[in-house]
Each structure stands twice: as C-alpha cells, then as structure tokens.
Design a protein around this motif. Structure first.
Motif, mmCIF file in Angstrom:
data_model
loop_
_atom_site.group_PDB
_atom_site.id
_atom_site.type_symbol
_atom_site.label_atom_id
_atom_site.label_comp_id
_atom_site.label_asym_id
_atom_site.label_seq_id
_atom_site.Cartn_x
_atom_site.Cartn_y
_atom_site.Cartn_z
ATOM 1 N N VAL A 162 3.684 13.811 -1.427
ATOM 2 C CA VAL A 162 4.652 12.761 -1.739
ATOM 3 C C VAL A 162 3.962 11.404 -1.697
ATOM 4 O O VAL A 162 2.945 11.219 -1.015
ATOM 5 C CB VAL A 162 5.846 12.763 -0.766
ATOM 6 C CG1 VAL A 162 6.583 14.087 -0.834
ATOM 7 C CG2 VAL A 162 5.395 12.463 0.663
ATOM 8 N N ILE A 163 4.531 10.453 -2.433
ATOM 9 C CA ILE A 163 4.049 9.070 -2.455
ATOM 10 C C ILE A 163 5.130 8.191 -1.854
ATOM 11 O O ILE A 163 6.260 8.150 -2.352
ATOM 12 C CB ILE A 163 3.734 8.617 -3.889
ATOM 13 C CG1 ILE A 163 2.625 9.493 -4.494
ATOM 14 C CG2 ILE A 163 3.329 7.140 -3.915
ATOM 15 C CD1 ILE A 163 2.406 9.249 -5.983
ATOM 16 N N VAL A 164 4.778 7.486 -0.755
ATOM 17 C CA VAL A 164 5.706 6.577 -0.079
ATOM 18 C C VAL A 164 4.920 5.360 0.411
ATOM 19 O O VAL A 164 3.685 5.377 0.469
ATOM 20 C CB VAL A 164 6.392 7.258 1.131
ATOM 21 C CG1 VAL A 164 7.299 8.396 0.673
ATOM 22 C CG2 VAL A 164 5.368 7.769 2.138
ATOM 23 N N ALA A 165 5.637 4.297 0.791
ATOM 24 C CA ALA A 165 4.983 3.099 1.308
ATOM 25 C C ALA A 165 4.281 3.421 2.623
ATOM 26 O O ALA A 165 4.878 4.027 3.523
ATOM 27 C CB ALA A 165 5.996 1.990 1.512
ATOM 28 N N ARG A 166 3.038 3.001 2.740
ATOM 29 C CA ARG A 166 2.249 3.353 3.924
ATOM 30 C C ARG A 166 2.845 2.773 5.203
ATOM 31 O O ARG A 166 2.833 3.421 6.255
ATOM 32 C CB ARG A 166 0.812 2.852 3.753
ATOM 33 C CG ARG A 166 -0.156 3.448 4.768
ATOM 34 C CD ARG A 166 -1.539 2.884 4.604
ATOM 35 N NE ARG A 166 -2.527 3.675 5.338
ATOM 36 C CZ ARG A 166 -3.791 3.291 5.547
ATOM 37 N NH1 ARG A 166 -4.200 2.121 5.063
ATOM 38 N NH2 ARG A 166 -4.623 4.047 6.227
ATOM 39 N N HIS A 176 3.758 17.115 11.414
ATOM 40 C CA HIS A 176 2.374 17.235 10.952
ATOM 41 C C HIS A 176 2.282 16.879 9.465
ATOM 42 O O HIS A 176 3.015 17.423 8.638
ATOM 43 C CB HIS A 176 1.858 18.664 11.179
ATOM 44 C CG HIS A 176 1.989 19.122 12.604
ATOM 45 N ND1 HIS A 176 1.220 18.622 13.622
ATOM 46 C CD2 HIS A 176 2.830 20.034 13.165
ATOM 47 C CE1 HIS A 176 1.559 19.197 14.759
ATOM 48 N NE2 HIS A 176 2.540 20.054 14.512
ATOM 49 N N PHE A 177 1.395 15.970 9.158
ATOM 50 C CA PHE A 177 1.156 15.582 7.769
ATOM 51 C C PHE A 177 -0.271 15.053 7.670
ATOM 52 O O PHE A 177 -0.899 14.701 8.676
ATOM 53 C CB PHE A 177 2.155 14.515 7.304
ATOM 54 C CG PHE A 177 2.083 13.224 8.073
ATOM 55 C CD1 PHE A 177 1.252 12.195 7.662
ATOM 56 C CD2 PHE A 177 2.846 13.041 9.222
ATOM 57 C CE1 PHE A 177 1.177 11.006 8.369
ATOM 58 C CE2 PHE A 177 2.782 11.848 9.937
ATOM 59 C CZ PHE A 177 1.946 10.836 9.503
ATOM 60 N N GLU A 178 -0.775 14.986 6.453
ATOM 61 C CA GLU A 178 -2.120 14.455 6.229
ATOM 62 C C GLU A 178 -2.068 13.370 5.164
ATOM 63 O O GLU A 178 -1.480 13.558 4.104
ATOM 64 C CB GLU A 178 -3.074 15.561 5.779
ATOM 65 C CG GLU A 178 -4.513 15.053 5.597
ATOM 66 C CD GLU A 178 -5.485 16.140 5.206
ATOM 67 O OE1 GLU A 178 -6.695 15.838 5.105
ATOM 68 O OE2 GLU A 178 -5.043 17.296 5.006
ATOM 69 N N GLU A 179 -2.675 12.231 5.476
ATOM 70 C CA GLU A 179 -2.795 11.155 4.497
ATOM 71 C C GLU A 179 -4.032 11.425 3.649
ATOM 72 O O GLU A 179 -5.156 11.372 4.144
ATOM 73 C CB GLU A 179 -2.914 9.801 5.203
ATOM 74 C CG GLU A 179 -2.969 8.631 4.243
ATOM 75 C CD GLU A 179 -3.056 7.295 4.962
ATOM 76 O OE1 GLU A 179 -2.003 6.785 5.382
ATOM 77 O OE2 GLU A 179 -4.188 6.779 5.124
ATOM 78 N N LEU A 180 -3.824 11.708 2.379
ATOM 79 C CA LEU A 180 -4.919 12.079 1.491
ATOM 80 C C LEU A 180 -5.637 10.867 0.911
ATOM 81 O O LEU A 180 -6.836 10.917 0.642
ATOM 82 C CB LEU A 180 -4.398 12.954 0.351
ATOM 83 C CG LEU A 180 -3.652 14.232 0.763
ATOM 84 C CD1 LEU A 180 -3.146 14.957 -0.475
ATOM 85 C CD2 LEU A 180 -4.549 15.141 1.590
ATOM 86 N N ALA A 181 -4.883 9.778 0.689
ATOM 87 C CA ALA A 181 -5.477 8.564 0.101
ATOM 88 C C ALA A 181 -4.435 7.457 0.120
ATOM 89 O O ALA A 181 -3.252 7.679 0.379
ATOM 90 C CB ALA A 181 -5.951 8.829 -1.326
ATOM 91 N N VAL A 182 -4.908 6.241 -0.176
ATOM 92 C CA VAL A 182 -4.030 5.069 -0.216
ATOM 93 C C VAL A 182 -4.399 4.227 -1.439
ATOM 94 O O VAL A 182 -5.572 4.136 -1.809
ATOM 95 C CB VAL A 182 -4.180 4.213 1.064
ATOM 96 C CG1 VAL A 182 -3.349 2.935 0.949
ATOM 97 C CG2 VAL A 182 -3.769 5.006 2.288
ATOM 98 N N GLU A 198 0.858 -1.188 0.000
ATOM 99 C CA GLU A 198 0.000 0.000 0.000
ATOM 100 C C GLU A 198 0.894 1.239 0.000
ATOM 101 O O GLU A 198 1.869 1.314 0.755
ATOM 102 C CB GLU A 198 -0.912 0.019 1.225
ATOM 103 C CG GLU A 198 -2.054 -0.968 1.158
ATOM 104 C CD GLU A 198 -3.070 -0.725 2.269
ATOM 105 O OE1 GLU A 198 -2.658 -0.278 3.371
ATOM 106 O OE2 GLU A 198 -4.269 -0.969 2.033
ATOM 107 N N TYR A 199 0.551 2.193 -0.847
ATOM 108 C CA TYR A 199 1.287 3.451 -0.928
ATOM 109 C C TYR A 199 0.377 4.602 -0.531
ATOM 110 O O TYR A 199 -0.792 4.660 -0.947
ATOM 111 C CB TYR A 199 1.862 3.658 -2.329
ATOM 112 C CG TYR A 199 3.029 2.734 -2.590
ATOM 113 C CD1 TYR A 199 4.329 3.151 -2.333
ATOM 114 C CD2 TYR A 199 2.821 1.436 -3.048
ATOM 115 C CE1 TYR A 199 5.409 2.291 -2.535
ATOM 116 C CE2 TYR A 199 3.898 0.567 -3.246
ATOM 117 C CZ TYR A 199 5.185 1.003 -2.995
ATOM 118 O OH TYR A 199 6.241 0.144 -3.177
ATOM 119 N N ALA A 200 0.929 5.489 0.299
ATOM 120 C CA ALA A 200 0.153 6.607 0.820
ATOM 121 C C ALA A 200 0.482 7.887 0.063
ATOM 122 O O ALA A 200 1.640 8.129 -0.314
ATOM 123 C CB ALA A 200 0.438 6.801 2.302
#
Length: 245
Positions: A102-106, A120-126, A87-89
C-alpha cells in the motif's frame, strides 16, 4: 462583450429545502459518519517501482489507500489527490488476505497501522508525492481508471494522506477538477437520491446508500476498514438536517 459567462460551482444543498444554502445559512453540529479506508489498486505495479527508487521487491497487489467519511461520494470519484511535498511510503503488510503493498503518507504510518490493527509491516521505499502524479488507479467498484493528482489541500491531520476526489461533491475537489481537467460528475438529484442510470445505486438516498457502498466495497475486496467517526458537519439552519455538497 464576453464579460458574462455561465459556469458551475459547488454549493451546500439542503435535502429538505431542496435548494442551495449560503454559508450564512449553514450551521455545524456533531454527526457520526461511516469512516472508511479504501484500496484504489494501481493499474500497472511496475510503474510504481519506477517511482520509488531502490524499492525492495514486493508481493501481492499494490494500492493507494484513501480515507473518507462520505462513502456515498465514491460513485462520483474521478481522482486521488496527494500532496506534492509529502513523503509517501511503500509498505508491505498483511491486512487479512495475504501480503499486499500500500501507498500512504509516511508521517501517518504509525497511526494508520494502529488503526488497521497491523503489528508487522515493512517499509520498502519512500518518495515525494510529486513523483506519483499521473499514476493510474482503478476505481474501487466501477470499470474506469482514475489518476493521481497533486494538491496543496491534502493534510496530515487524519486519514492516509491520500484524498478521494469527486469534483461534483466539494469545494477543494471542484478546484482540483478545474486544475486537472477532471470530469465534474454529480449523479445526485435535488431530492438527494442517485439519478436514474447510476450504476449499482440508482434511486437510493445518499445517506442510506452509505451502507450499500460499504457492502459493494467489501464484495470487491476494496474495503480495508469501516468504523464510526464523530465530527463537525454542516446542517441546514432551518431544518437542522445534514446538507450535502
């Protein structure tokens, strides 16, 4: 009768012997290398949103971030490898120059943000890596575009879950190059120096060029982090010096 053909394969190369080494001639010793996290900007951010269903609207540039301990191999980069089943976040954060995505491994998000000093960061989707195959990225300092390819060799042991892929500089990379029909670029001569005509780095010894590569990445705004990393590295059994692929 067609039973013999001439092809290529990656080898361990000693810069002192100036010859290939068999596996039995390689010893492993601890070595401190420059570990870097590097942005590979997405060519068309709108394509990213289509691959992350339900993604919240983001601001700033979108990049896949790779981690490597061999900056000198970046001139030969031809792709970025992701694992099809990981899964990539899609993360929105500030790395010191305003909001970006950015796209990185969840599974590595906690380690990555801690390493980058991001609170501080926000996960927008996976999404699964499989969905990102074929995504076009911009090389961090050359004008060419490189694809996202999918490979089982990608691990979650370290880094970002995105692997810089240079088919001319490693066994896994070479296999990926054969599988995905990538150019096998090896701009390094027998003496370990970049050959004439290599943009930016011609004539430089690969290990000494590491510093220059990091400087070029910083100038282009592609460098996220640069820090020393101690690890086991192959050395020549005769000269006790580090080898290259």
């Amino acid at each position: 009768r067609g039973h013999v053909y001439r092809g290529f394969k990656p080898v361990h190369w000693c810069l002192d012997c100036r010859s290939a080494l068999a596996e039995a001639e390689v010893e492993y010793q601890d070595r401190t290398s420059p570990a870097i996290d590097v942005r590979f900007p997405v060519v068309d951010p709108d394509v990213v949103r289509s691959k992350f269903p339900g993604a919240k609207e983001s601001t700033g540039d979108v990049s896949v971030v790779i981690w490597t301990t061999t900056p000198w191999t970046l001139p030969a980069n031809q792709a970025v490898s992701l694992h099809p089943d990981f899964e990539y976040a899609l993360l929105e954060l500030d790395l010191g120059r305003g909001n970006e995505t950015v796209i990185v491994a969840r599974d590595l998000v906690a380690d990555i943000t801690r390493r980058w000093g991001v609170e501080h960061f926000e996960e927008l989707a996976v999404c699964k890596g499989q969905a990102l195959g074929g995504l076009q990225l911009q090389h961090p300092f050359y004008s060419r575009q490189v694809p996202v390819v999918l490979g089982e060799h990608v691990t979650l042991e370290a880094g970002t879950g995105a692997v810089h892929t240079a088919p001319g500089h490693g066994q896994d990379d070479f296999v990926m190059g054969q599988q995905w029909d990538l150019p096998v670029d090896n701009p390094v001569g027998r003496d370990g120096c970049f050959v004439e005509g290599t943009p930016l780095f011609a004539g430089e010894h690969v290990f000494k060029a590491n510093k220059h590569v990091v400087e070029v990445l910083a100038e282009h705004g592609r460098l996220v982090l640069h820090e020393p990393f101690e690890h086991s590295y192959p050395h020549c059994w005769r000269h006790k010096s580090p080898v290259i692929f």
